[in-house]
Design a protein around this motif. Sequence first.
Motif, PDB file in Angstrom:
ATOM      1  N   ASN A 182      -0.607   1.006   1.909  1.00 12.22           N
ATOM      2  CA  ASN A 182      -0.129   2.376   1.723  1.00 12.22           C
ATOM      3  C   ASN A 182       1.127   2.425   0.857  1.00 12.22           C
ATOM      4  O   ASN A 182       1.255   3.280  -0.017  1.00 12.22           O
ATOM      5  CB  ASN A 182       0.150   3.047   3.079  1.00 12.22           C
ATOM      6  CG  ASN A 182      -1.109   3.331   3.864  1.00 12.22           C
ATOM      7  OD1 ASN A 182      -2.220   3.334   3.323  1.00 12.22           O
ATOM      8  ND2 ASN A 182      -0.948   3.558   5.154  1.00 12.22           N
ATOM      9  N   ILE A 183       2.043   1.491   1.093  1.00  9.37           N
ATOM     10  CA  ILE A 183       3.273   1.449   0.287  1.00  9.37           C
ATOM     11  C   ILE A 183       2.944   1.137  -1.169  1.00  9.37           C
ATOM     12  O   ILE A 183       3.481   1.755  -2.087  1.00  9.37           O
ATOM     13  CB  ILE A 183       4.270   0.424   0.868  1.00  9.37           C
ATOM     14  CG1 ILE A 183       4.901   1.002   2.124  1.00  9.37           C
ATOM     15  CG2 ILE A 183       5.336   0.044  -0.147  1.00  9.37           C
ATOM     16  CD1 ILE A 183       5.884   0.099   2.803  1.00  9.37           C
ATOM     17  N   ILE A 184       2.061   0.185  -1.392  1.00  8.74           N
ATOM     18  CA  ILE A 184       1.679  -0.181  -2.758  1.00  8.74           C
ATOM     19  C   ILE A 184       1.009   1.003  -3.456  1.00  8.74           C
ATOM     20  O   ILE A 184       1.334   1.320  -4.601  1.00  8.74           O
ATOM     21  CB  ILE A 184       0.772  -1.424  -2.765  1.00  8.74           C
ATOM     22  CG1 ILE A 184       1.593  -2.661  -2.412  1.00  8.74           C
ATOM     23  CG2 ILE A 184       0.078  -1.587  -4.111  1.00  8.74           C
ATOM     24  CD1 ILE A 184       0.779  -3.911  -2.186  1.00  8.74           C
ATOM     25  N   LYS A 185       0.097   1.666  -2.773  1.00  7.04           N
ATOM     26  CA  LYS A 185      -0.604   2.804  -3.381  1.00  7.04           C
ATOM     27  C   LYS A 185       0.358   3.950  -3.684  1.00  7.04           C
ATOM     28  O   LYS A 185       0.238   4.624  -4.705  1.00  7.04           O
ATOM     29  CB  LYS A 185      -1.742   3.285  -2.475  1.00  7.04           C
ATOM     30  CG  LYS A 185      -2.904   2.307  -2.424  1.00  7.04           C
ATOM     31  CD  LYS A 185      -3.516   2.139  -3.805  1.00  7.04           C
ATOM     32  CE  LYS A 185      -4.729   1.247  -3.775  1.00  7.04           C
ATOM     33  NZ  LYS A 185      -5.315   1.050  -5.091  1.00  7.04           N
ATOM     34  N   MET A 186       1.344   4.190  -2.816  1.00  7.73           N
ATOM     35  CA  MET A 186       2.341   5.216  -3.070  1.00  7.73           C
ATOM     36  C   MET A 186       3.185   4.858  -4.295  1.00  7.73           C
ATOM     37  O   MET A 186       3.425   5.691  -5.164  1.00  7.73           O
ATOM     38  CB  MET A 186       3.252   5.399  -1.851  1.00  7.73           C
ATOM     39  CG  MET A 186       4.221   6.556  -2.000  1.00  7.73           C
ATOM     40  SD  MET A 186       6.000   6.237  -1.801  1.00  7.73           S
ATOM     41  CE  MET A 186       6.222   4.553  -1.500  1.00  7.73           C
TER      42      MET A 186
END
Length: 78
Positions: free
Chosen positions: A28-32
Amino acid sequence: MEMIMRNPFVTVRSVQRQLELTHQGARNIIKMAESRGWLTSTGTHGRGGREHWYAPRVFGVMEAPMAYDAGSIATESK
């Protein structure tokens, strides 16, 4: 992220380990970060097709040659 400043290349597993997150939390952090333009995917690599990302602006600064103004160096040494 401090970890990006040390190494602008990341995987879900590297983010998961460094930040002590779950697999989904790291993803999720990477995609954000990718949606904000901070990270760019380099595609999948290696066994299992793990996806890799990198921070192009941080990498660009790390790879840029040091630039000095020859005029200011000459005047400082006088």
